[in-house]
Design a protein around this motif. Structure first.
Motif, PDB file in Angstrom:
ATOM      1  N   ILE A 186      26.714  34.873  16.053  1.00 46.80           N
ATOM      2  CA  ILE A 186      25.826  34.816  14.888  1.00 46.80           C
ATOM      3  C   ILE A 186      24.374  34.595  15.309  1.00 46.80           C
ATOM      4  O   ILE A 186      24.069  33.722  16.120  1.00 46.80           O
ATOM      5  N   GLU A 187      23.503  35.392  14.719  1.00 45.46           N
ATOM      6  CA  GLU A 187      22.058  35.227  14.894  1.00 45.46           C
ATOM      7  C   GLU A 187      21.450  34.847  13.550  1.00 45.46           C
ATOM      8  O   GLU A 187      21.731  35.492  12.541  1.00 45.46           O
ATOM      9  N   GLU A 242      24.337  39.606  -0.006  1.00 51.30           N
ATOM     10  CA  GLU A 242      24.119  41.050   0.048  1.00 51.30           C
ATOM     11  C   GLU A 242      24.253  41.754  -1.305  1.00 51.30           C
ATOM     12  O   GLU A 242      24.167  42.980  -1.378  1.00 51.30           O
ATOM     13  N   PHE A 243      24.437  41.000  -2.394  1.00 51.99           N
ATOM     14  CA  PHE A 243      24.694  41.620  -3.689  1.00 51.99           C
ATOM     15  C   PHE A 243      23.496  41.526  -4.638  1.00 51.99           C
ATOM     16  O   PHE A 243      23.641  41.302  -5.829  1.00 51.99           O
ATOM     17  N   LYS A 244      22.315  41.712  -4.106  1.00 49.68           N
ATOM     18  CA  LYS A 244      21.122  41.611  -4.946  1.00 49.68           C
ATOM     19  C   LYS A 244      21.022  42.778  -5.925  1.00 49.68           C
ATOM     20  O   LYS A 244      21.423  43.898  -5.623  1.00 49.68           O
ATOM     21  N   ASP A 245      20.493  42.491  -7.096  1.00 47.69           N
ATOM     22  CA  ASP A 245      20.170  43.515  -8.087  1.00 47.69           C
ATOM     23  C   ASP A 245      18.783  44.051  -7.754  1.00 47.69           C
ATOM     24  O   ASP A 245      17.794  43.322  -7.781  1.00 47.69           O
ATOM     25  N   ASN A 291      25.750  39.290  12.343  1.00 45.36           N
ATOM     26  CA  ASN A 291      26.970  39.060  13.110  1.00 45.36           C
ATOM     27  C   ASN A 291      27.070  40.140  14.177  1.00 45.36           C
ATOM     28  O   ASN A 291      27.245  41.320  13.868  1.00 45.36           O
ATOM     29  N   HIS A 292      26.958  39.731  15.445  1.00 44.99           N
ATOM     30  CA  HIS A 292      27.017  40.677  16.560  1.00 44.99           C
ATOM     31  C   HIS A 292      28.432  40.792  17.134  1.00 44.99           C
ATOM     32  O   HIS A 292      28.612  41.363  18.212  1.00 44.99           O
ATOM     33  N   GLY A 293      29.410  40.265  16.410  1.00 48.86           N
ATOM     34  CA  GLY A 293      30.763  40.179  16.961  1.00 48.86           C
ATOM     35  C   GLY A 293      31.721  41.275  16.559  1.00 48.86           C
ATOM     36  O   GLY A 293      32.935  41.131  16.757  1.00 48.86           O
ATOM     37  N   LYS A 344      22.623  45.637   9.296  1.00 45.15           N
ATOM     38  CA  LYS A 344      22.145  45.715  10.677  1.00 45.15           C
ATOM     39  C   LYS A 344      20.790  45.075  10.892  1.00 45.15           C
ATOM     40  O   LYS A 344      20.300  45.013  12.024  1.00 45.15           O
ATOM     41  N   LYS A 345      20.164  44.632   9.810  1.00 46.89           N
ATOM     42  CA  LYS A 345      18.875  43.957   9.971  1.00 46.89           C
ATOM     43  C   LYS A 345      18.729  42.899   8.889  1.00 46.89           C
ATOM     44  O   LYS A 345      19.376  42.956   7.842  1.00 46.89           O
ATOM     45  N   MET A 346      17.864  41.946   9.161  1.00 50.01           N
ATOM     46  CA  MET A 346      17.603  40.877   8.209  1.00 50.01           C
ATOM     47  C   MET A 346      16.460  41.257   7.284  1.00 50.01           C
ATOM     48  O   MET A 346      15.663  42.142   7.592  1.00 50.01           O
ATOM     49  N   ASP A 347      16.397  40.592   6.138  1.00 47.89           N
ATOM     50  CA  ASP A 347      15.303  40.830   5.207  1.00 47.89           C
ATOM     51  C   ASP A 347      13.987  40.317   5.786  1.00 47.89           C
ATOM     52  O   ASP A 347      13.978  39.583   6.780  1.00 47.89           O
TER      53      ASP A 347
END
Length: 324
Positions: free
Chosen positions: A106-107, A137-140, A242-244, A260-263
């Motif tokens: 985890i990063e 991840e469920f943003k409107d 999660n890189h696992g 694959k990327k953060m906000d």
């Protein structure tokens, strides 16, 4: 006036691992690059000779990264993804009143760790908040979840465990709740659940966790959240990766990384308060299903499903016995 919070560099962070020295090294190197000093390590024991050699590499890495000996726990035998993780977290919280927990794959964004450090202080006496999650991840897309450059949070009924934080007293409550409320009997697990969460699958999964047939720890952690009507403070954004997702994984062996990327990172300049907004029932339902705690409108039908599952299992056992 902003609250005085201890430097995030001293925030206790537990790294959970097993037999993946490459991921472990990447994780610790990231944390060190953030100038985080208070790193704790818990590594489950080997199943075979190859595991043993991999774990020896991790021991060498702990020495290389100068992690204090009293902040390292290496198990002599393999306890698995449920018992091994529970042991590591319990050991960690016996010595720290708060902390951030990450698995070796985890990063978490550096500035979000700073935010977690602030939130751990802000909500330490608020028993309604049981944990702090790091992704959603469920943003409107039509809704604005930011104000003055600061990401908003919401109170999720369940914790997302790809990088999360909590307090010693909450973990102790969790252990007590599970000890007295959950058993190998799916019927007991079913009626321990709040009515809205009484589904056959959830009750069966909890019972299978207790019996050891499902080797994971987070079902029980989330059971404590809903049983105690507590929440996981969750950002309207994705601040962990999660890189696992690989052959070496246990539960993400064949999956694909969902993001694959953060906000864009939140501001940490205005840490004197955290905006908390409500989420819709539809959003709650998505979180619940993604963590294995589906919501039901008719728990009585779900109870019938539990009975059917139990009866079918007994019939199968009987038929297999007759074949012997």
């Amino acid at each position: 006036m902003p609250k005085k919070v201890e430097s995030f560099k001293n925030l206790p962070i537990l790294v959970l691992g097993y037999n993946r020295p490459e991921l472990f090294n990447d994780c610790v190197e990231r944390l060190r690059s953030y100038e985080l000093k208070n790193i704790w390590v818990s590594i489950d024991g080997p199943k075979n000779q190859n595991d043993y050699l991999k774990i020896q590499e991790i021991k060498d890495l702990c020495r290389f990264h100068k992690i204090k000996k009293n902040q390292i726990l290496f198990s002599k035998k393999n306890h698995g993804c449920r018992n091994g993780v529970n042991m590591g977290i319990s050991w960690f919280f016996k010595q720290n009143i708060k902390g951030l927990i990450v698995e070796d794959d985890i990063e978490i964004d550096k500035n979000y760790i700073k935010k977690i450090n602030f939130l751990l202080e802000e909500f330490k006496y608020n028993d309604e908040i049981f944990s702090i999650s790091s992704h959603y991840e469920f943003k409107d897309k039509n809704h604005n979840y930011e104000e003055n450059g600061e990401i908003a949070f919401f109170k999720s009924p369940l914790c997302r465990v790809w990088g999360w934080a909590s307090w010693q007293d909450r973990w102790e409550k969790h252990l007590a709740v599970n000890k007295f409320k959950l058993t190998r009997n799916p019927i007991a697990c079913f009626f321990a659940l709040p009515k809205a969460y009484r589904t056959a699958n959830t009750a069966l999964n909890l019972a299978l966790c207790i019996s050891g047939d499902i080797d994971t720890w987070d079902y029980e952690w989330n059971f404590s959240h809903i049983f105690l009507a507590s929440y996981s403070l969750t950002p309207f954004g994705t601040f962990s990766l999660n890189h696992g997702f690989s052959e070496s994984a246990t539960h993400t062996k064949f999956g694909k990384m969902p993001w694959k990327k953060m906000d864009n990172i939140i501001s940490t300049k205005n840490n004197d308060s955290s905006k908390i907004i409500e989420i819709t029932s539809k959003q709650i339902s998505k979180i619940s299903s993604s963590t294995g705690f589906n919501i039901t409108n008719n728990w009585k039908i779900e109870f019938i499903k539990v009975i059917v599952k139990i009866v079918n299992k007994k019939i199968n056992i009987f038929l297999n016995f007759k074949k012997l």
